[in-house]
Design a protein around this motif. Structure first.
Motif, PDB file in Angstrom:
ATOM      1  N   GLU A 168     -26.232-107.080 -26.273  1.00 39.97           N
ATOM      2  CA  GLU A 168     -25.509-106.516 -25.130  1.00 39.97           C
ATOM      3  C   GLU A 168     -25.998-105.112 -24.758  1.00 39.97           C
ATOM      4  OE1 GLU A 168     -22.797-105.600 -28.739  1.00 39.97           O
ATOM      5  OE2 GLU A 168     -24.275-107.116 -28.116  1.00 39.97           O
ATOM      6  N   PHE A 169     -26.895-104.530 -25.572  1.00 41.60           N
ATOM      7  CA  PHE A 169     -27.385-103.172 -25.332  1.00 41.60           C
ATOM      8  C   PHE A 169     -28.897-103.165 -25.067  1.00 41.60           C
ATOM      9  CE2 PHE A 169     -23.410-101.946 -27.285  1.00 41.60           C
ATOM     10  CZ  PHE A 169     -23.100-100.734 -26.664  1.00 41.60           C
ATOM     11  N   LEU A 170     -29.283-102.385 -24.071  1.00 40.03           N
ATOM     12  CA  LEU A 170     -30.691-102.045 -23.846  1.00 40.03           C
ATOM     13  C   LEU A 170     -30.777-100.517 -23.840  1.00 40.03           C
ATOM     14  CD1 LEU A 170     -33.648-102.529 -23.111  1.00 40.03           C
ATOM     15  CD2 LEU A 170     -32.959-102.677 -20.706  1.00 40.03           C
ATOM     16  N   ILE A 171     -31.443 -99.981 -24.865  1.00 44.65           N
ATOM     17  CA  ILE A 171     -31.554 -98.521 -24.997  1.00 44.65           C
ATOM     18  C   ILE A 171     -33.021 -98.147 -24.775  1.00 44.65           C
ATOM     19  CG2 ILE A 171     -31.131 -96.518 -26.471  1.00 44.65           C
ATOM     20  CD1 ILE A 171     -29.205 -98.336 -28.076  1.00 44.65           C
ATOM     21  N   LEU A 172     -33.272 -97.385 -23.746  1.00 48.89           N
ATOM     22  CA  LEU A 172     -34.646 -97.059 -23.335  1.00 48.89           C
ATOM     23  C   LEU A 172     -34.847 -95.550 -23.342  1.00 48.89           C
ATOM     24  CD1 LEU A 172     -36.727 -98.584 -20.536  1.00 48.89           C
ATOM     25  CD2 LEU A 172     -36.161 -96.184 -20.313  1.00 48.89           C
ATOM     26  N   TYR A 194     -24.860-103.217 -21.284  1.00 49.86           N
ATOM     27  CA  TYR A 194     -25.046-101.767 -21.196  1.00 49.86           C
ATOM     28  C   TYR A 194     -26.538-101.411 -21.194  1.00 49.86           C
ATOM     29  CZ  TYR A 194     -20.267-102.040 -22.992  1.00 49.86           C
ATOM     30  OH  TYR A 194     -18.949-102.365 -23.178  1.00 49.86           O
ATOM     31  N   VAL A 195     -26.890-100.505 -20.300  1.00 50.95           N
ATOM     32  CA  VAL A 195     -28.224 -99.896 -20.302  1.00 50.95           C
ATOM     33  C   VAL A 195     -28.042 -98.412 -20.575  1.00 50.95           C
ATOM     34  CG1 VAL A 195     -30.242 -99.260 -18.932  1.00 50.95           C
ATOM     35  CG2 VAL A 195     -29.287-101.562 -18.747  1.00 50.95           C
ATOM     36  N   ILE A 196     -28.626 -97.935 -21.669  1.00 55.54           N
ATOM     37  CA  ILE A 196     -28.533 -96.512 -22.015  1.00 55.54           C
ATOM     38  C   ILE A 196     -29.919 -95.881 -21.855  1.00 55.54           C
ATOM     39  CG2 ILE A 196     -28.022 -94.817 -23.820  1.00 55.54           C
ATOM     40  CD1 ILE A 196     -26.182 -96.895 -25.110  1.00 55.54           C
ATOM     41  N   LEU A 197     -29.995 -94.884 -21.007  1.00 57.41           N
ATOM     42  CA  LEU A 197     -31.243 -94.134 -20.832  1.00 57.41           C
ATOM     43  C   LEU A 197     -31.213 -92.902 -21.729  1.00 57.41           C
ATOM     44  CD1 LEU A 197     -33.930 -93.381 -19.455  1.00 57.41           C
ATOM     45  CD2 LEU A 197     -32.587 -92.268 -17.652  1.00 57.41           C
ATOM     46  N   LEU A 216     -30.877 -98.075  -8.374  1.00 58.27           N
ATOM     47  CA  LEU A 216     -30.859 -98.813  -9.633  1.00 58.27           C
ATOM     48  C   LEU A 216     -29.446 -98.982 -10.163  1.00 58.27           C
ATOM     49  CD1 LEU A 216     -32.289-100.013 -12.176  1.00 58.27           C
ATOM     50  CD2 LEU A 216     -32.386 -97.671 -13.054  1.00 58.27           C
ATOM     51  N   VAL A 217     -28.678 -97.898 -10.173  1.00 52.12           N
ATOM     52  CA  VAL A 217     -27.299 -97.948 -10.666  1.00 52.12           C
ATOM     53  C   VAL A 217     -26.468 -98.920  -9.837  1.00 52.12           C
ATOM     54  CG1 VAL A 217     -25.184 -96.607 -11.000  1.00 52.12           C
ATOM     55  CG2 VAL A 217     -27.406 -95.639 -11.661  1.00 52.12           C
ATOM     56  N   ALA A 218     -26.656 -98.894  -8.518  1.00 49.56           N
ATOM     57  CA  ALA A 218     -25.908 -99.800  -7.629  1.00 49.56           C
ATOM     58  C   ALA A 218     -26.245-101.257  -7.938  1.00 49.56           C
ATOM     59  CB  ALA A 218     -26.233 -99.476  -6.177  1.00 49.56           C
ATOM     60  N   ASP A 219     -27.536-101.560  -8.158  1.00 46.29           N
ATOM     61  CA  ASP A 219     -27.947-102.928  -8.469  1.00 46.29           C
ATOM     62  C   ASP A 219     -27.389-103.388  -9.811  1.00 46.29           C
ATOM     63  OD1 ASP A 219     -29.308-103.043  -6.098  1.00 46.29           O
ATOM     64  OD2 ASP A 219     -31.286-102.698  -6.982  1.00 46.29           O
ATOM     65  N   LEU A 220     -27.357-102.492 -10.796  1.00 50.24           N
ATOM     66  CA  LEU A 220     -26.818-102.845 -12.111  1.00 50.24           C
ATOM     67  C   LEU A 220     -25.322-103.121 -12.046  1.00 50.24           C
ATOM     68  CD1 LEU A 220     -28.733-100.329 -14.446  1.00 50.24           C
ATOM     69  CD2 LEU A 220     -29.132-102.787 -14.214  1.00 50.24           C
ATOM     70  N   LYS A 221     -24.618-102.337 -11.233  1.00 52.22           N
ATOM     71  CA  LYS A 221     -23.176-102.548 -11.080  1.00 52.22           C
ATOM     72  C   LYS A 221     -22.892-103.932 -10.514  1.00 52.22           C
ATOM     73  CE  LYS A 221     -21.611 -97.754 -10.600  1.00 52.22           C
ATOM     74  NZ  LYS A 221     -21.082 -96.713  -9.676  1.00 52.22           N
ATOM     75  N   LYS A 222     -23.739-104.380  -9.581  1.00 48.09           N
ATOM     76  CA  LYS A 222     -23.559-105.715  -9.000  1.00 48.09           C
ATOM     77  C   LYS A 222     -23.691-106.806 -10.057  1.00 48.09           C
ATOM     78  CE  LYS A 222     -25.307-104.396  -4.423  1.00 48.09           C
ATOM     79  NZ  LYS A 222     -26.427-104.559  -3.449  1.00 48.09           N
ATOM     80  N   GLU A 223     -24.473-106.513 -11.105  1.00 48.23           N
ATOM     81  CA  GLU A 223     -24.667-107.481 -12.185  1.00 48.23           C
ATOM     82  C   GLU A 223     -23.724-107.204 -13.356  1.00 48.23           C
ATOM     83  OE1 GLU A 223     -28.792-107.867 -13.291  1.00 48.23           O
ATOM     84  OE2 GLU A 223     -29.454-107.491 -11.240  1.00 48.23           O
ATOM     85  N   ILE A 238     -23.449-104.555 -15.168  1.00 47.43           N
ATOM     86  CA  ILE A 238     -24.126-103.830 -16.257  1.00 47.43           C
ATOM     87  C   ILE A 238     -23.823-102.343 -16.080  1.00 47.43           C
ATOM     88  CG2 ILE A 238     -26.336-103.222 -17.295  1.00 47.43           C
ATOM     89  CD1 ILE A 238     -27.413-105.900 -16.293  1.00 47.43           C
ATOM     90  N   ARG A 239     -23.334-101.736 -17.146  1.00 46.48           N
ATOM     91  CA  ARG A 239     -22.961-100.314 -17.105  1.00 46.48           C
ATOM     92  C   ARG A 239     -24.170 -99.461 -17.477  1.00 46.48           C
ATOM     93  NH1 ARG A 239     -17.727 -97.825 -20.353  1.00 46.48           N
ATOM     94  NH2 ARG A 239     -17.994 -95.612 -19.749  1.00 46.48           N
TER      95      ARG A 239
END
Length: 577
Positions: free
Chosen positions: A449-453, A484-487, A506-513, A515-516
């Motif tokens: 559930e996490f992508l940390i980049l 969750y995507v953590i930068l 990018l944030v707007a597109d993630l919200k549609k999916e 993804i926080r």
């Protein structure tokens, strides 16, 4: 204020008696070395040999008063001499008198540029000359300078060029006219200089070669066999004269003067810093060095000096001989002055081949093979940059080589910043530490559930598409379970307006999916940009965290943060927004 521009006022009042022996020894050694070297370098520049002595006189005195390095030996150098010859040789000049006038004005012109750059605190310009560029340029220039002396070594009339293929072609055409006596003298001088250097570096091999060459020509009457000699060298000190020039020539000289100003500064500052690091001292100040070198060239031009700077070989000798202060330079200048007053007749029978030998030995020592070998093993991109600069300098010329080399290094920098390192992080088991999954694959947890980049560079128009493409690629790898995507923004020190627009989208597109998107470890200046640009309204202040562990823990546990945690994560230059 005076001490700032005249550092001699700082060290002279505290001068210690034990320094005198070192300064005296170094001053005499370098002064003796300068006499034949200066005459040889003037020949490279296309000037009568005496102008090399003029260039070794006044500039040293001015630098001793104003320079911040206490060991730098200022005077004529091979590379700048070749730049003068290649630059002025490309102009349509009426004769030797106009050529000399142009060379003297060039010293005034480049000195003015250096002085202006110093007053404007532009010493940072030398940072754009990377070591691979300097190494490739120096090695190529050394080859061109050395080969430019073939005409004196062979005793033939070889048309000069700063392009190696033309120079070699011209030399090959005249091989049949080689004077064997001249060639023999030149080879013998090279052997003498190299042998004495191996025995003891303090022995003035160049001076010994000069003395032996003069004696050989005089007693064997080699000049009657076609051996070319220096001939009459004007005696006496140079008079004060203002360099004369047609103002219409200024536009033609500007590119040459600018190139000389920067390369001369690069030469001087690099060798001065090398000596200071070796001694564990910290005297050298880049901007004051520009001012000192500029003043040396300006005042020197008034006393018939062509462009000068700090020399590699003489500075090394100055340091090894024990120079402690600028007094060594003043003593060197006195040695040159005494030579001009009383010893110039002794150089009448000096063969040009010996001066060519001195030049060849000096410049071929600048060719560095160890550094390229290290780059080949460890840094292929920088090795390619070195080779490109080397080949461009050999094939196109000295000025073109250094300028295109700098351009190539800047293009390499742009390429690197357009594709900075990106790492996907995972949590090291049973610790609060997050590390690159590629490096710690067996020691990390990587919840689906996490992508940390982590992005290791500033975000700007040149790499924003690369950033988004790489992030999108990782999102697709994660699949539908991603929440969750953590930068990790610890290495992001700047975000420009184009990148802000990309992040907002990018944030707007993630919200549609569903993804926080969260930002962890953003430094102060980056947080300021998030707020001043309005991007924080898209991300949400609740999604700013002080570090990756805090972001991971709070998002996973869906817990609230304390007041101090919130403040640390969101503090800006103007307070909590």
């Amino acid at each position: 204020m005076l001490k700032r521009y005249f550092p001699i006022l700082d060290w002279l009042p505290g001068y210690q008696k034990q320094w005198l022996s070192g300064d005296l020894s170094a001053g005499i050694t370098v002064g003796i070395m300068l006499v034949p070297q200066g005459m040889a370098y003037a020949m490279i520049a296309g000037l009568p040999p005496v102008f090399g002595l003029y260039a070794a006189l006044v500039p040293q005195i001015v630098y001793a008063l104003m320079g911040t390095s206490r060991q730098l030996a200022v005077g004529p150098v091979a590379m700048d001499s070749l730049l003068v010859a290649s630059g002025l040789g490309a102009l349509a000049l009426s004769g030797i008198e106009e050529y000399i006038a142009m060379a003297l004005f060039l010293a005034l012109f480049m000195g003015g540029i250096q002085l202006l750059f110093g007053l404007l605190k532009m010493g940072f310009l030398v940072n754009f000359l990377s070591k691979p560029v300097i190494s490739g340029f120096t090695s190529a220039a050394a080859i061109i300078i050395g080969l430019s002396q073939l005409k004196h070594l062979l005793g033939t009339d070889i048309e000069g060029s700063s392009q190696i293929h033309i120079l070699l072609s011209n030399a090959f055409k005249t091989l049949g006219d080689t004077n064997l006596f001249t060639l023999g003298l030149g080879i013998a001088a090279i052997i003498v200089i190299r042998t004495l250097k191996k025995i003891n570096r303090k022995i003035p091999g160049a001076l010994v070669a000069v003395v032996l060459g003069v004696l050989a020509v005089y007693f064997l009457e080699l000049s009657s066999s076609g051996v070319r000699i220096v001939g009459e060298v004007p005696d006496g000190l140079p008079g004060l004269t203002l360099p004369a020039l047609d103002t219409a020539r200024i536009s033609e000289l500007f590119p040459i003067a600018l190139t000389l100003a920067l390369i001369a500064f690069m030469e001087a500052i690099s060798v001065a810093k090398a000596v200071e690091e070796k001694r564990g001292e910290n005297h050298v100040k880049a901007n004051q060095e520009l001012i000192a070198l500029g003043a040396s060239n300006i005042v020197g031009s008034l006393f018939q000096s062509y462009p000068t700077t700090g020399g590699f070989s003489r500075t090394a000798v100055n340091d090894q001989a024990g120079a402690n202060t600028g007094l060594a330079s003043l003593i060197s200048s006195a040695v040159v002055g005494l030579t001009l007053l009383f010893l110039t007749p002794a150089f009448y029978y000096l063969p040009n081949a010996v001066l060519a030998a001195i030049i060849m030995v000096a410049v071929f020592g600048l060719i560095d093979l160890k550094y390229p070998a290290r780059l080949w093993k460890n840094r292929k991109d920088e090795f390619a940059l070195l080779v490109i600069t080397f080949l461009l300098t050999l094939g196109l010329g000295i000025k073109e080589g250094i300028l295109l080399g700098v351009l190539a290094s800047l293009l390499l920098l742009v390429y690197r910043t357009s594709k900075p390192h990106i790492a996907i992080l995972g949590r090291i088991r049973d610790t609060p530490h997050f590390r690159n999954l590629d490096r710690f694959a067996t020691d990390t947890d990587n919840p689906e559930e996490f992508l940390i980049l982590r992005f290791d560079g500033q975000l700007f128009f040149g790499n924003k598409d690369y950033f988004r493409a790489q992030l999108q690629k990782q999102i697709e790898k994660k699949g539908e379970g991603l929440e969750y995507v953590i930068l990790n923004a610890e290495a992001v020190n700047y975000i420009d307006s184009t990148a802000v627009f990309m992040l907002r989208s990018l944030v707007a597109d993630l919200k549609k999916e569903n993804i926080r998107f969260a930002v962890a470890g953003a430094i102060g200046p980056t947080r300021d940009i998030l707020y001043t640009s309005g991007l924080i309204e898209d991300i949400g202040p609740e999604n700013l965290f002080s570090n990756t562990n805090e972001a991971f823990t709070h998002l996973r546990m869906r817990s609230e943060r304390s007041e101090i945690e919130t403040r640390i994560a969101t503090q800006t230059a103007t307070g909590l927004v």
